[in-house]
Scaffold this active site. Structure first.
Site, PDB file in Angstrom:
ATOM      1  N   GLY A 144       0.813  -1.209   0.000  1.00  0.00           N
ATOM      2  CA  GLY A 144       0.000   0.000   0.000  1.00  0.00           C
ATOM      3  C   GLY A 144       0.845   1.257   0.000  1.00  0.00           C
ATOM      4  O   GLY A 144       2.027   1.246  -0.378  1.00  0.00           O
ATOM      5  N   ILE A 146       2.241   3.166   2.304  1.00  0.00           N
ATOM      6  CA  ILE A 146       3.454   3.225   3.133  1.00  0.00           C
ATOM      7  C   ILE A 146       4.593   2.502   2.427  1.00  0.00           C
ATOM      8  O   ILE A 146       5.706   3.031   2.302  1.00  0.00           O
ATOM      9  CB  ILE A 146       3.199   2.611   4.521  1.00  0.00           C
ATOM     10  CG1 ILE A 146       2.162   3.429   5.279  1.00  0.00           C
ATOM     11  CG2 ILE A 146       4.503   2.527   5.325  1.00  0.00           C
ATOM     12  CD1 ILE A 146       1.632   2.741   6.531  1.00  0.00           C
ATOM     13  N   ARG A 226       1.229  -3.336  12.581  1.00  0.00           N
ATOM     14  CA  ARG A 226       0.634  -3.569  13.889  1.00  0.00           C
ATOM     15  C   ARG A 226       1.431  -4.671  14.583  1.00  0.00           C
ATOM     16  O   ARG A 226       1.889  -5.625  13.953  1.00  0.00           O
ATOM     17  CB  ARG A 226      -0.837  -3.998  13.771  1.00  0.00           C
ATOM     18  CG  ARG A 226      -1.791  -2.855  13.433  1.00  0.00           C
ATOM     19  CD  ARG A 226      -1.925  -1.874  14.590  1.00  0.00           C
ATOM     20  NE  ARG A 226      -2.923  -0.836  14.356  1.00  0.00           N
ATOM     21  CZ  ARG A 226      -2.665   0.346  13.829  1.00  0.00           C
ATOM     22  NH1 ARG A 226      -1.431   0.649  13.446  1.00  0.00           N
ATOM     23  NH2 ARG A 226      -3.636   1.241  13.677  1.00  0.00           N
ATOM     24  N   GLU A 255       0.944  -2.257  23.872  1.00  0.00           N
ATOM     25  CA  GLU A 255       1.543  -0.923  23.923  1.00  0.00           C
ATOM     26  C   GLU A 255       0.949  -0.120  25.064  1.00  0.00           C
ATOM     27  O   GLU A 255      -0.269  -0.134  25.239  1.00  0.00           O
ATOM     28  CB  GLU A 255       1.325  -0.198  22.579  1.00  0.00           C
ATOM     29  CG  GLU A 255       2.025  -0.886  21.425  1.00  0.00           C
ATOM     30  CD  GLU A 255       1.870  -0.157  20.092  1.00  0.00           C
ATOM     31  OE1 GLU A 255       1.262   0.949  20.082  1.00  0.00           O
ATOM     32  OE2 GLU A 255       2.355  -0.670  19.072  1.00  0.00           O
ATOM     33  N   HIS A 274       5.912   3.551  18.727  1.00  0.00           N
ATOM     34  CA  HIS A 274       4.843   3.791  17.744  1.00  0.00           C
ATOM     35  C   HIS A 274       4.942   5.228  17.232  1.00  0.00           C
ATOM     36  O   HIS A 274       3.965   5.981  17.233  1.00  0.00           O
ATOM     37  CB  HIS A 274       3.467   3.541  18.361  1.00  0.00           C
ATOM     38  CG  HIS A 274       2.431   3.127  17.360  1.00  0.00           C
ATOM     39  ND1 HIS A 274       1.516   2.148  17.585  1.00  0.00           N
ATOM     40  CD2 HIS A 274       2.181   3.579  16.101  1.00  0.00           C
ATOM     41  CE1 HIS A 274       0.720   2.001  16.540  1.00  0.00           C
ATOM     42  NE2 HIS A 274       1.114   2.863  15.615  1.00  0.00           N
TER      43      HIS A 274
END
Length: 313
Positions: A144, A146, A226, A255, A274
């Site tokens: 995608g 990114i 993720r 997280e 993150h």
């Protein structure tokens, strides 16, 4: 038409939304709960208010615009039951995340973190084990926006860029793309594996013990998608056994990362909180997407970045 924002983008930006014809309510996302003043709200612009905000009570809600790319925080059953349109921020963070991916590959190959430690110790010691990115095989699991931005930036290094997507569809900046069914073969040939695939039930622990064993012992794993796409415990054990050269992780199964996680102390692991999506342009790009969709919605046009809630992306 009433719209609820859980983040204030500033006086000028919010005024531009009002000029489109919206009545704006602004509430802090951290402690937002349903109130009668939200009764007429048709549009919700947010990241994750769903822990405290029960959107089932918002009977007129027709559309949710997320400020994130991922949608795993959304109560999907409520969205499906009520026919609510869901759009995300796809493309809004891709540039800084693409830069982060390139940075971490170089930091690992040039062992920057160890040289910084030497600097802090005032230790003059040459390291002759540095590697080149030139002609390395970089595999992106997920092709995608990114991955595309990172692949674009890797062109100047003359790296060989491989992608994995659903059907092996060719994507710009990739030398070759494979279908997800050939994932193990891709893992075997890549020097660097970058996880940029959406998180769904199907991608939960996609990188497990078996697939980690498919990777080169000299391989590098990078995760910006993720945390739960990787079986974290399997990764820890795999790295403890010296079966992977290094990893750069921006996301984790839990997280914040628990303080007792062995990942903190691993010399060949780079951790960031993150943080890969952050840049001075984050709010600007995010608002551009929001504004364009607000304009389209009030004019009755098709929204972009619509998410297939069943697929999860």
């Amino acid at each position: 038409m009433e719209i609820l924002f859980t983040y204030d983008y500033g006086k000028d930006k919010m005024e531009s939304i009002r000029q489109l014809g919206y009545d704006i309510i602004i509430k802090n996302e951290k402690d937002i709960v349903y109130h009668q003043e939200m009764e007429e709200v048709e549009v919700l612009v947010c990241y994750n208010p769903f822990i405290t905000l029960d959107i089932r009570k918002m009977k007129r809600l027709k559309w949710i615009q997320l400020s994130s790319i991922g949608i795993d925080q959304v109560p999907k059953e409520v969205v499906l039951e009520n026919g609510i349109v869901l759009t995300n921020n796809k493309g809004g963070y891709s540039v800084p995340m693409g830069e982060w991916i390139v940075l971490k590959i170089l930091e690992i190959y040039k062992k920057s973190y160890k040289l910084y430690e030497q600097q802090g110790q005032k230790l003059w010691k040459m390291d002759t084990s540095l590697l080149e990115l030139y002609r390395k095989r970089i595999g992106f699991i997920g092709t995608g926006s990114i991955a595309t931005e990172a692949a674009k930036r890797l062109q100047g290094f003359e790296a060989h860029i491989i992608g994995v997507n659903t059907n092996g569809t060719k994507v710009q900046y990739f030398d070759k793309c494979y279908p997800i069914g050939e994932l193990e073969e891709v893992l075997k040939q890549c020097d660097v594996v970058v996880l940029t695939i959406p998180y769904t039930e199907e991608t939960h622990h996609l990188i497990n013990e078996t697939r980690l064993k498919s990777m080169k012992k000299s391989g590098v794993l990078i995760n910006v998608s993720r945390g739960s796409i990787v079986d974290e415990e399997a990764l820890i054990q795999h790295m403890k056994q010296g079966n992977l050269m290094a990893a750069a992780l921006d996301v984790f199964e839990k997280e914040p990362l628990p303080q007792d996680s062995p990942l903190w102390a691993m010399e060949n692991v780079i951790l960031t909180p993150h943080n890969s999506w952050i840049s001075e342009m984050r709010n600007e790009r995010r608002f551009r997407i929001i504004y364009e969709n607000m304009k389209r919605y009030i004019e009755g046009e098709l929204l972009f970045n619509q998410v297939d809630i069943e697929k999860g992306y």
